[in-house]
Design a protein around this motif. Structure first.
Motif, PDB file in Angstrom:
ATOM      1  N   MET A 212       0.830  -1.209   0.000  1.00 34.90           N
ATOM      2  CA  MET A 212       0.000   0.000   0.000  1.00 34.90           C
ATOM      3  C   MET A 212       0.865   1.261   0.000  1.00 34.90           C
ATOM      4  SD  MET A 212       0.568  -1.541   3.040  1.00 34.90           S
ATOM      5  CE  MET A 212      -0.816  -2.590   3.456  1.00 34.90           C
ATOM      6  N   GLN A 215       2.774   2.345   3.182  1.00 36.02           N
ATOM      7  CA  GLN A 215       4.026   1.684   3.542  1.00 36.02           C
ATOM      8  C   GLN A 215       5.215   2.409   2.900  1.00 36.02           C
ATOM      9  OE1 GLN A 215       4.567  -0.432   5.764  1.00 36.02           O
ATOM     10  NE2 GLN A 215       6.571  -1.337   5.345  1.00 36.02           N
ATOM     11  N   TYR A 219       8.593   5.852   5.003  1.00 36.81           N
ATOM     12  CA  TYR A 219      10.023   6.169   4.918  1.00 36.81           C
ATOM     13  C   TYR A 219      10.176   7.521   4.241  1.00 36.81           C
ATOM     14  CZ  TYR A 219      10.376   1.303   6.159  1.00 36.81           C
ATOM     15  OH  TYR A 219      10.244   0.115   6.822  1.00 36.81           O
ATOM     16  N   CYS A 232      12.977  -7.025   4.367  1.00 44.41           N
ATOM     17  CA  CYS A 232      12.093  -7.625   5.380  1.00 44.41           C
ATOM     18  C   CYS A 232      11.204  -8.720   4.811  1.00 44.41           C
ATOM     19  CB  CYS A 232      11.219  -6.557   6.023  1.00 44.41           C
ATOM     20  SG  CYS A 232      12.172  -5.351   6.940  1.00 44.41           S
TER      21      CYS A 232
ATOM     22  N   ILE B  28       2.306  -7.063   4.864  1.00 42.61           N
ATOM     23  CA  ILE B  28       3.184  -5.913   5.132  1.00 42.61           C
ATOM     24  C   ILE B  28       3.375  -5.742   6.645  1.00 42.61           C
ATOM     25  CG2 ILE B  28       3.412  -3.400   4.883  1.00 42.61           C
ATOM     26  CD1 ILE B  28       3.887  -4.976   2.261  1.00 42.61           C
ATOM     27  N   ASP B  30       3.505  -8.110   8.730  1.00 37.88           N
ATOM     28  CA  ASP B  30       4.480  -9.146   9.062  1.00 37.88           C
ATOM     29  C   ASP B  30       5.899  -8.580   8.901  1.00 37.88           C
ATOM     30  OD1 ASP B  30       6.061 -11.433   9.205  1.00 37.88           O
ATOM     31  OD2 ASP B  30       4.741 -12.650   7.968  1.00 37.88           O
ATOM     32  N   ARG B  31       6.121  -7.899   7.770  1.00 38.90           N
ATOM     33  CA  ARG B  31       7.465  -7.332   7.557  1.00 38.90           C
ATOM     34  C   ARG B  31       7.776  -6.258   8.585  1.00 38.90           C
ATOM     35  NH1 ARG B  31       7.701  -7.194   0.925  1.00 38.90           N
ATOM     36  NH2 ARG B  31       5.931  -8.598   0.866  1.00 38.90           N
ATOM     37  N   ASN B  32       6.788  -5.389   8.847  1.00 36.68           N
ATOM     38  CA  ASN B  32       7.036  -4.339   9.836  1.00 36.68           C
ATOM     39  C   ASN B  32       7.311  -4.944  11.211  1.00 36.68           C
ATOM     40  OD1 ASN B  32       6.831  -2.135   8.083  1.00 36.68           O
ATOM     41  ND2 ASN B  32       4.589  -2.077   8.256  1.00 36.68           N
ATOM     42  N   ARG B  34       8.656  -7.979  11.875  1.00 37.55           N
ATOM     43  CA  ARG B  34       9.974  -8.618  11.949  1.00 37.55           C
ATOM     44  C   ARG B  34      11.108  -7.607  11.848  1.00 37.55           C
ATOM     45  NH1 ARG B  34      10.764 -11.302   7.916  1.00 37.55           N
ATOM     46  NH2 ARG B  34       8.774 -11.006   6.876  1.00 37.55           N
ATOM     47  N   CYS B  35      10.859  -6.497  11.133  1.00 34.20           N
ATOM     48  CA  CYS B  35      11.900  -5.469  11.034  1.00 34.20           C
ATOM     49  C   CYS B  35      11.847  -4.500  12.206  1.00 34.20           C
ATOM     50  CB  CYS B  35      11.746  -4.693   9.740  1.00 34.20           C
ATOM     51  SG  CYS B  35      12.241  -5.661   8.326  1.00 34.20           S
ATOM     52  N   PHE B  37       9.682  -2.275  12.745  1.00 36.28           N
ATOM     53  CA  PHE B  37       9.215  -0.937  12.390  1.00 36.28           C
ATOM     54  C   PHE B  37       7.964  -0.628  13.187  1.00 36.28           C
ATOM     55  CE2 PHE B  37       7.003   2.395  10.332  1.00 36.28           C
ATOM     56  CZ  PHE B  37       7.985   3.204   9.783  1.00 36.28           C
TER      57      PHE B  37
END
Lengths: 493, 493
Positions: A212, A215, A219, A232, B28, B30-32, B34-35, B37
């Motif tokens: 999306m 996201q 940054y 990631c 997404i 999930d990535r945030n 694990r990272c 964020f």
């Protein structure tokens, strides 16, 4: 018995109450119950037109319609019905009858996924007055929307061509809980998968998605956002980057940078997505940026209020894409958000002899007249296997049409109230319907697939259907009921 | 805690799984996760336009959107998510977090039934990255359709006038299970009741209906059918007769005969229904037949693909009716079957200071730019109590707008993941929303109620909102992200 639990049929049916119908079905059934009115009746569910200006429909929801036979009434619901004005006798009957409520009911349906045409019954219900009447609203609710979405999806698939991967992305704009059936019927009609996670689990498909805009906005820098999406990712060969948060072309160059870093690590960028702007020209520019940089195999995903006409325009404008995300227009069936399906009484039984008697309703609008009798649809194919014409015949009188090569489209799935369908997982049932749709669409001559201006597919009446209809119409025209109404023109087989 | 069971909020929410969202929200997140964020973010849900060419919307579905906070994940669902490609870490977190998943989340909503305008946030969500992102799809699904139907219903009520009884008859054409929420939001927007029995039970309203054509066809003779409808009725003062199975005028004369028989028994015919033909002229003729025969108080029900424009035409053509049955056009929101509601990030927090930082997204299409900051909508009224203008201010910076008479439309309903709404039955909650809608529509100056060509209601930005937006836009325009995008024109308060 219908009361046998059918988890395979109910997995995607979270509301399971006999109350899931219009009040008049219950209120009038109450009167028929107390007055002892009971005869064997035939109702047929059909649409008088195909949606979206096309020639055909993809039948869907006919199995869902049967789940009403599995529904029950709680004590609390029964009490409430009496408070609302139903009789204690009738409500007591509903409560105690259980699945016997549908005893004597026989149902024929067109299998999900089949190509069907206006006026062809998708469902035929025969049985005692009360249960066949009570089924009306639920059956229409189940078939109208499912058939509409499956048809919309088939049109989008036709416009996109066979090669593209088509993903259903519409949950956020779907009409509330219709998102579930929308995902299912989109796949029946030709889509490959859905972003709807709940639906994907029920129907056993891999949920799909991309990324999306928010996201990317998390940054300060788009390149950093892209890089993090890669770093990631759990599966580093399935990374998708969204290019158009700021500027799609700049986004493509940033994607190339990350793709190069990925390749150094032994991974390949999977896809990029464009969600706005002139998708045809942007997609070509992005493809050439990717290809010149040595990444010709990155998939391009396009999305953004696409419907079948816009997909056709994209293709004609030379858009370069591998995957389309289809949302709002698909799941809300924009253009025509309702299939005008109806459920009409087409025969009753003679109270003395029990013999079936065709029923016709004439109308000042000839298109609104009904076809009397209990019907079967026989489909005839040319020698090359392509669909040639359908004949609406009487069942069982026109059984010889099957012997002369006509394929009967309606098959009995409920006998004496019992659902005969073998247990199939929701996933298996969906995949069978999807396969049928693909096969039928291949056998439909090309001119009937056109999005607009398609000719009418030849659907004709059998000699017996024609004769029954004309004799009843003459009878009715001679009766005091008739005020100049006409029967519509039909071709005879 | 959000985990406290809220049967009042879940009574009309049969799907209660965290899977009820788009895959990318989970993928997404999930990535945030694990990272690592994680920041505090603000998302706002709004529509950039009002539907159906009107000026306003009736806010609905904002409470339904909160029910996602009550959802859970089963072990089986968790396993399936891992099979689909999510990490065991993240899925394990979802499973173990329970309602703590939404810890730190604060939500403000506009109450259901309030009149709102384009760009005004109907919902503001603040909290950690993962839960605020995960809520997106479900919140949009809940608010988009509910608001659309409530708005459609308000337009129909406006066209029909305050006197007429309006009944929702659309279940058979509603998009599958959306029939439930369609009935609810139709009533919020101004309808009186529904034929949908299941919805009526959930929402505590008396289900309404009339009689179907097939019931008339069950008898050889219309008069006999009418007579039986009376004789078998439990409440003999609530009998409705359907006039147009054969010929509506002949039907009216038959209705008079039965009405006379009823009166001899001490009963009065309640209503007659017309479902086809030229409703304006037929209704006048039927009224005069009934009146001349001494039955001026029989109610006339009109139905048949009515929408707000056709209702307006009926009224202008002098149609004589007491009750309208509103189906397909209402529940499918024909004309515009999707509200283009979006859920956009409008602020984040500075990673070092934790201070809120407005976020703006510019677009080549100025209308698609977002308003940065966390907003409150302040509504100002004229001295006669009519709505004058709305100011979109910053929360809490513009709190002085409330002191100067601005009514804040958004109120906090979730604090640190806990739903603050007091328990109310679905019926009470519906009736409150319905009352709010009626009150707000009375306070909306007449010109904004027009079905077409209504002027834009004045929604302006507070000085602070304007300044924040311009400074961020200047910053962004100077950055490499910007490719000639513009900010839209707004008036300042």
């Amino acid at each position: 018995m219908a009361s046998v639990n059918r988890p395979d049929l109910l997995a995607d049916v979270p509301i399971r109450s006999l109350l899931a119908t219009d009040w008049y079905e219950l209120d009038i059934s109450d009167r028929n119950y107390r007055c002892g009115f009971n005869q064997r009746e035939t109702f047929e569910l059909f649409s008088r037109s195909a949606p979206f200006g096309g020639a055909y429909m993809i039948c869907a929801g006919t199995v869902r319609a049967l789940t009403y036979l599995l529904f029950t009434l709680t004590e609390e619901e029964a009490e409430w019905l009496v408070q609302c004005g139903l009789s204690e006798e009738f409500v007591g009957y509903l409560l105690s009858a259980g699945s016997d409520l549908f005893k004597g009911v026989d149902i024929w349906i067109v299998d999900e996924g089949r190509v069907v045409f206006p006026y062809e019954p998708l469902m035929r219900v025969q049985g005692p007055t009360i249960p066949v009447q009570m089924l009306e609203t639920y059956a229409l609710n189940a078939v109208n929307f499912s058939t509409l979405v499956a048809t919309k999806a088939a049109r989008m698939r036709y416009a996109a061509g066979e090669r593209a991967v088509l993903l259903e992305f519409g949950m956020r704009r779907a009409h509330d809980l219709s998102h579930l059936v929308a995902a299912r019927c989109a796949m029946i009609g030709g889509l490959d998968a859905s972003s709807n996670t709940y639906a994907s689990r029920i129907y056993g498909t891999q949920p799909r998605g991309s990324v999306m805009h928010s996201q990317i906005q998390r940054y300060d820098d788009e390149l950093e956002a892209f890089r993090t999406l890669y770093q990631c990712a759990l599966d580093k060969d399935r990374v998708t980057l969204l290019l158009d948060t700021y500027d799609a072309i700049q986004g493509a160059y940033n994607a190339v940078k990350v793709a190069e870093e990925m390749r150094r690590d032994g991974h390949e960028l999977y896809a990029v997505r464009l969600d706005s702007g002139d998708l045809a020209s942007l997609s070509r520019r992005v493809r050439s940026i990717l290809t010149e940089a040595g990444f010709p195999n990155v998939k391009i995903i396009l999305s953004g209020d696409l419907n079948e006409e816009r997909i056709e325009q994209l293709v004609q404008a030379g858009a370069d894409f591998d995957i389309l995300g289809l949302g709002t227009e698909l799941v809300t069936c924009a253009g025509q958000p309702a299939l005008p399906g109806v459920y009409k009484m087409t025969a009753t039984s003679d109270p003395n002899t029990g013999q079936a008697v065709g029923r016709i309703k004439l109308s000042n609008d000839p298109a609104k007249s009904t076809l009397p009798g209990a019907h079967q649809v026989y489909r005839f194919y040319s020698s090359d296997g392509m669909m040639q014409r359908d004949v609406i015949g009487l069942d069982p009188d026109d059984a010889d049409l099957a012997e002369s090569g006509g394929e009967p489209l309606l098959r009995q799935v409920v006998k004496d109230g019992e659902i005969l369908l073998p247990p199939l997982s929701p996933s298996e049932r969906l995949m069978e319907a999807k396969k049928r749709a693909a096969e039928d669409l291949r056998r439909l001559p090309k001119q009937y697939l056109a999005l607009k201006g398609a000719p009418k597919f030849p659907v004709v009446l059998s000699k017996r259907t024609m004769e029954l209809r004309e004799s009843l119409a003459r009878e009715l025209e001679a009766s005091p009921h008739c005020a100049g109404q006409q029967i519509p023109d039909w071709d005879e087989s």
